[in-house]
Design a protein around this motif. Sequence first.
Motif, PDB file in Angstrom:
ATOM      1  N   CYS A 104       0.833  -1.213   0.000  1.00 43.98           N
ATOM      2  CA  CYS A 104       0.000   0.000   0.000  1.00 43.98           C
ATOM      3  C   CYS A 104       0.862   1.255   0.000  1.00 43.98           C
ATOM      4  O   CYS A 104       0.550   2.239  -0.680  1.00 43.98           O
ATOM      5  CB  CYS A 104      -0.935   0.018   1.205  1.00 43.98           C
ATOM      6  SG  CYS A 104      -2.318  -1.102   1.058  1.00 43.98           S
ATOM      7  N   LEU A 105       1.939   1.230   0.777  1.00 47.99           N
ATOM      8  CA  LEU A 105       2.842   2.393   0.815  1.00 47.99           C
ATOM      9  C   LEU A 105       3.464   2.643  -0.556  1.00 47.99           C
ATOM     10  O   LEU A 105       3.561   3.797  -1.001  1.00 47.99           O
ATOM     11  CB  LEU A 105       3.930   2.181   1.864  1.00 47.99           C
ATOM     12  CG  LEU A 105       3.500   2.353   3.313  1.00 47.99           C
ATOM     13  CD1 LEU A 105       4.549   1.804   4.261  1.00 47.99           C
ATOM     14  CD2 LEU A 105       3.231   3.816   3.614  1.00 47.99           C
ATOM     15  N   ALA A 127       3.035   5.945  -2.800  1.00 47.98           N
ATOM     16  CA  ALA A 127       4.187   6.691  -3.295  1.00 47.98           C
ATOM     17  C   ALA A 127       4.117   6.866  -4.807  1.00 47.98           C
ATOM     18  O   ALA A 127       4.383   7.958  -5.329  1.00 47.98           O
ATOM     19  CB  ALA A 127       5.477   5.974  -2.908  1.00 47.98           C
ATOM     20  N   GLU A 128       3.734   5.811  -5.527  1.00 49.07           N
ATOM     21  CA  GLU A 128       3.587   5.913  -6.978  1.00 49.07           C
ATOM     22  C   GLU A 128       2.503   6.912  -7.346  1.00 49.07           C
ATOM     23  O   GLU A 128       2.651   7.688  -8.298  1.00 49.07           O
ATOM     24  CB  GLU A 128       3.284   4.538  -7.573  1.00 49.07           C
ATOM     25  CG  GLU A 128       4.463   3.590  -7.523  1.00 49.07           C
ATOM     26  CD  GLU A 128       4.112   2.162  -7.897  1.00 49.07           C
ATOM     27  OE1 GLU A 128       2.920   1.859  -8.110  1.00 49.07           O
ATOM     28  OE2 GLU A 128       5.048   1.344  -7.958  1.00 49.07           O
ATOM     29  N   MET A 129       1.421   6.917  -6.577  1.00 49.07           N
ATOM     30  CA  MET A 129       0.339   7.866  -6.810  1.00 49.07           C
ATOM     31  C   MET A 129       0.834   9.298  -6.583  1.00 49.07           C
ATOM     32  O   MET A 129       0.523  10.200  -7.356  1.00 49.07           O
ATOM     33  CB  MET A 129      -0.828   7.564  -5.862  1.00 49.07           C
ATOM     34  CG  MET A 129      -1.958   8.561  -5.909  1.00 49.07           C
ATOM     35  SD  MET A 129      -3.125   8.352  -4.562  1.00 49.07           S
ATOM     36  CE  MET A 129      -2.106   8.728  -3.145  1.00 49.07           C
ATOM     37  N   SER A 179       8.203  15.273  -3.097  1.00 46.53           N
ATOM     38  CA  SER A 179       8.694  15.276  -1.713  1.00 46.53           C
ATOM     39  C   SER A 179       7.865  14.340  -0.834  1.00 46.53           C
ATOM     40  O   SER A 179       8.414  13.651   0.036  1.00 46.53           O
ATOM     41  CB  SER A 179       8.705  16.693  -1.147  1.00 46.53           C
ATOM     42  OG  SER A 179       7.415  17.258  -1.192  1.00 46.53           O
ATOM     43  N   GLU A 180       6.545  14.281  -1.063  1.00 50.43           N
ATOM     44  CA  GLU A 180       5.708  13.345  -0.310  1.00 50.43           C
ATOM     45  C   GLU A 180       6.039  11.908  -0.707  1.00 50.43           C
ATOM     46  O   GLU A 180       6.073  11.009   0.142  1.00 50.43           O
ATOM     47  CB  GLU A 180       4.215  13.611  -0.546  1.00 50.43           C
ATOM     48  CG  GLU A 180       3.696  14.862   0.117  1.00 50.43           C
ATOM     49  CD  GLU A 180       3.760  16.078  -0.795  1.00 50.43           C
ATOM     50  OE1 GLU A 180       4.423  16.017  -1.856  1.00 50.43           O
ATOM     51  OE2 GLU A 180       3.156  17.100  -0.439  1.00 50.43           O
ATOM     52  N   THR A 211       7.336   8.801   1.677  1.00 54.87           N
ATOM     53  CA  THR A 211       6.662   7.508   1.673  1.00 54.87           C
ATOM     54  C   THR A 211       7.633   6.387   1.323  1.00 54.87           C
ATOM     55  O   THR A 211       7.633   5.328   1.959  1.00 54.87           O
ATOM     56  CB  THR A 211       5.473   7.520   0.694  1.00 54.87           C
ATOM     57  OG1 THR A 211       4.619   8.618   1.015  1.00 54.87           O
ATOM     58  CG2 THR A 211       4.684   6.231   0.766  1.00 54.87           C
ATOM     59  N   TYR A 212       8.479   6.609   0.319  1.00 57.12           N
ATOM     60  CA  TYR A 212       9.457   5.588  -0.038  1.00 57.12           C
ATOM     61  C   TYR A 212      10.462   5.363   1.091  1.00 57.12           C
ATOM     62  O   TYR A 212      10.926   4.242   1.311  1.00 57.12           O
ATOM     63  CB  TYR A 212      10.183   5.946  -1.331  1.00 57.12           C
ATOM     64  CG  TYR A 212       9.426   5.549  -2.581  1.00 57.12           C
ATOM     65  CD1 TYR A 212       9.015   4.242  -2.785  1.00 57.12           C
ATOM     66  CD2 TYR A 212       9.142   6.479  -3.570  1.00 57.12           C
ATOM     67  CE1 TYR A 212       8.340   3.865  -3.931  1.00 57.12           C
ATOM     68  CE2 TYR A 212       8.463   6.117  -4.728  1.00 57.12           C
ATOM     69  CZ  TYR A 212       8.063   4.804  -4.892  1.00 57.12           C
ATOM     70  OH  TYR A 212       7.400   4.435  -6.024  1.00 57.12           O
TER      71      TYR A 212
END
Length: 163
Positions: free
Chosen positions: A45-46, A50-52, A60-61, A65-66
Amino acid sequence: MNIFKLSHLVANLNTQKKRPELSFQSLPFTYPTILLQKSPNDVNCLVSCAEMEVCRGRESEALETYRKVLSLDADNLAANIFIGNYLYLKAEREKKQLEADYKKISAPTRMQYARYRDGLSRVMSTGYGKAREYLQKVISQFPSTEAQKTLERIKLIEKEVNR
């Protein structure tokens, strides 16, 4: 997950975040976020979130997340690829800015040259060096020619900086 549970989660997200109403049309972007509320440490999900974030232009977000993904799974390929490339490109921008600023000086003094070289060394250690660490993890897991080319470019830059 059935449609009732999904609509209930969307309604909960709307009331908790106090932001414009989410709809089923925006679910492709919000679905991973909704799933993260149920299981915040789910690596898949993370990675989806992150891809989204990358698709939405929020680098930066995505980086945050990554990094969380790597704290849970240090060998995650997608996270290592993104962070390695992100740091490499950031270092490239910093290096180009340093070079452009230095070229503006018509007759640089020794002190100005020393500051320029210190800046290059700093970019090498903080930007390129960290990018190398992530990209080497990528190469150890997956034979990526692009990651290998980037690592070779980093080696050339390192030789240039250390001469």
